[in-house]
Design an enzyme around this catalytic site. Structure first.
Site, short mmCIF file in Angstrom:
data_model
loop_
_atom_site.label_atom_id
_atom_site.label_comp_id
_atom_site.label_asym_id
_atom_site.label_seq_id
_atom_site.Cartn_x
_atom_site.Cartn_y
_atom_site.Cartn_z
N LEU A 1 75.10 62.19 25.21
CA LEU A 1 75.29 62.96 25.94
C LEU A 1 76.85 63.39 25.73
CD1 LEU A 1 74.77 59.42 28.74
CD2 LEU A 1 73.24 61.87 28.28
N SER A 2 77.21 63.76 24.34
CA SER A 2 78.76 64.59 24.11
C SER A 2 79.85 63.67 24.42
CB SER A 2 78.20 65.87 24.94
OG SER A 2 77.75 66.61 24.29
N GLU B 1 84.77 70.66 15.45
CA GLU B 1 83.38 69.75 15.23
C GLU B 1 82.91 70.04 14.54
OE1 GLU B 1 81.78 68.08 18.46
OE2 GLU B 1 79.97 67.20 17.37
N ASP C 1 77.92 71.54 24.38
CA ASP C 1 78.80 70.83 24.80
C ASP C 1 80.04 71.06 25.21
OD1 ASP C 1 76.27 69.58 23.64
OD2 ASP C 1 76.75 68.72 22.01
#
Ligand code: ADP
Ligand code: MG
Length: 383
Positions: free
Chosen positions: A125-126, A160, A172
């Protein structure tokens, strides 16, 4: 923890009120999986679950980071000494954002940051993107950088990819930065153009459930990189820059040109999932929301059989929910665990949830967490 709790936590830790408080949501992806790095289409929506950060600037180049959800001390770094992949644990996500902003030439100095999140971690769900985007938005505001939402998303992705070291696509972060309440986000991962697609399930008597299987996905185990390399190999053999460039109408002809069975499966998944995004958009535009159910279920079969990234818990969720009367269901996110989405009539929420819980119990699986995915707002300043 709510906004007030995060504000108070900040004051306790750092001895002064924060300059502001920001929030950024987690997301679920409705349709379009493993299509983002193929420069294709995705369609996420923001969840009501958010990462909330209280932040103040510092003039001495020191970056202090603390999470209410991690049992540990304040992490203290210097913004001019940030080193990619230096194994700073959870702090790498916000620190990576500072690094990415500075790498891009933005004049970002030190900061005190205290955060807390209601996005479940490792559930597909990030939670990581929520952390990055809330940090990026707070620093953009405080340092007056004037970056657009898509620019913030790209910098968060860079954090990231290059600082934390996770090779994720841009979906995301874009979802967390750009989604709006009551809408799903149609994102073209080639030019990053976005369209807000009305997705008002409640008025239609529908709900989208998230079933968090509690199986922790780990994208670092090489499977994601292997799928990515397979897709790139497919594009190379077909003479296109990305699989996005293979038209759905030409899929059969393209598959016939591929000799490797594995590459053929990956290509079939990506091209057909891009097509499923188109179908969902067309159905939503036509107001035929219920009809997207079978498209979601087709998408699951493709992820299970062609991309092969599902797992027993996700397959059980989809088959049980559909047998119990759901309109359609699919795994969502990176796979090998994490969450599924299930489209149901509001009147069937309880019976479908019960069926899934009972099936998990009968199979000896850990009880899943089930909650509604209400299409919520993207990143924003709270105070
Ligand atoms: P996902 O993004 O699907 O939830 P990831 O593995 O990409 O899973 O990101 C999860 C990681 O993000 C956690 O292991 C942790 O390092 C970091 N993280 C997420 N939420 C928080 C939080 N509230 N506090 C500290 N770190 C967090
Ligand atoms: Mg993540």
């Amino acid at each position: 923890m709510d906004q007030v709790g995060v504000r108070e936590g900040f004051e306790e830790l750092y001895g002064a009120a924060p300059e502001g408080v920001w929030a950024a949501p987690g997301r679920v992806n409705l349709i379009g999986e493993y299509t983002d790095f193929n420069e294709g289409f995705v369609m996420p929506l923001a969840l009501p679950h958010t990462a909330v950060a209280a932040v103040s600037r510092r003039s001495d180049g020191v970056l202090r980071l603390h999470s209410a959800d991690i049992d540990g001390p304040v992490v203290e770094l210097r913004v001019d000494e940030l080193v990619p992949r230096s194994d700073t644990g959870w702090a790498a996500y916000p620190a990576g954002v500072v690094w990415a902003l500075r790498e891009a030439g933005h004049d970002v100095g030190g900061a005190d940051i205290h955060l807390a999140s209601t996005v479940p971690t490792g559930a597909g769900l990030s939670s990581s993107a929520a952390l990055e985007v809330v940090t990026a938005l707070a620093l953009d505001d405080l340092y007056g950088l004037g970056l657009t939402r898509p620019e913030l998303a790209l910098l968060a992705q860079r954090a990231e990819n290059d600082f934390v070291g996770v090779p994720c696509g841009v979906m995301d972060q874009t979802a967390s930065a750009c989604c709006t309440e009551g809408h799903a986000l149609h994102l073209d991962c080639r030019d990053l153009s976005i369209r807000q697609v009305p997705f008002d399930l409640a008025s239609q008597g529908l709900e989208l459930l998230v079933v968090d299987t509690r199986v922790k996905h780990a994208l670092g185990d090489g499977a994601y990189a292997e799928r990515r390399a397979g897709c790139e190999e497919g594009a190379r053999q077909l003479g296109v820059s990305h699989l996005r460039d293979v038209a759905y109408e030409e899929l059969d002809a393209a598959l016939a040109r591929l000799s490797d069975e594995r590459v053929r499966r990956y290509v079939r998944h990506v091209v057909s999932d891009d097509h499923r995004v188109d179908r969902v958009i067309a159905l939503l535009d036509a107001g035929d929301v219920r009809a997207i159910g079978p498209v979601l279920t087709d998408g699951h079969a493709s992820l299970r059989d062609d991309l092969r990234i599902s797992c027993a818990e996700l397959d059980l969720t989809v088959s049980t929910a559909n047998a119990a009367g759901a309109l359609g269901a699919r795994m969502t996110g990176g796979g090998f665990g994490g969450s599924a989405v299930v489209l149901v009539e509001s009147t069937d929420v309880d019976s479908v949830t019960k069926a899934v819980m009972e099936a998990f119990a009968a199979a000896g699986f850990t009880a899943p967490r089930v909650f509604p995915a209400v299409p919520s707002a993207g990143a924003r300043r709270l105070s």
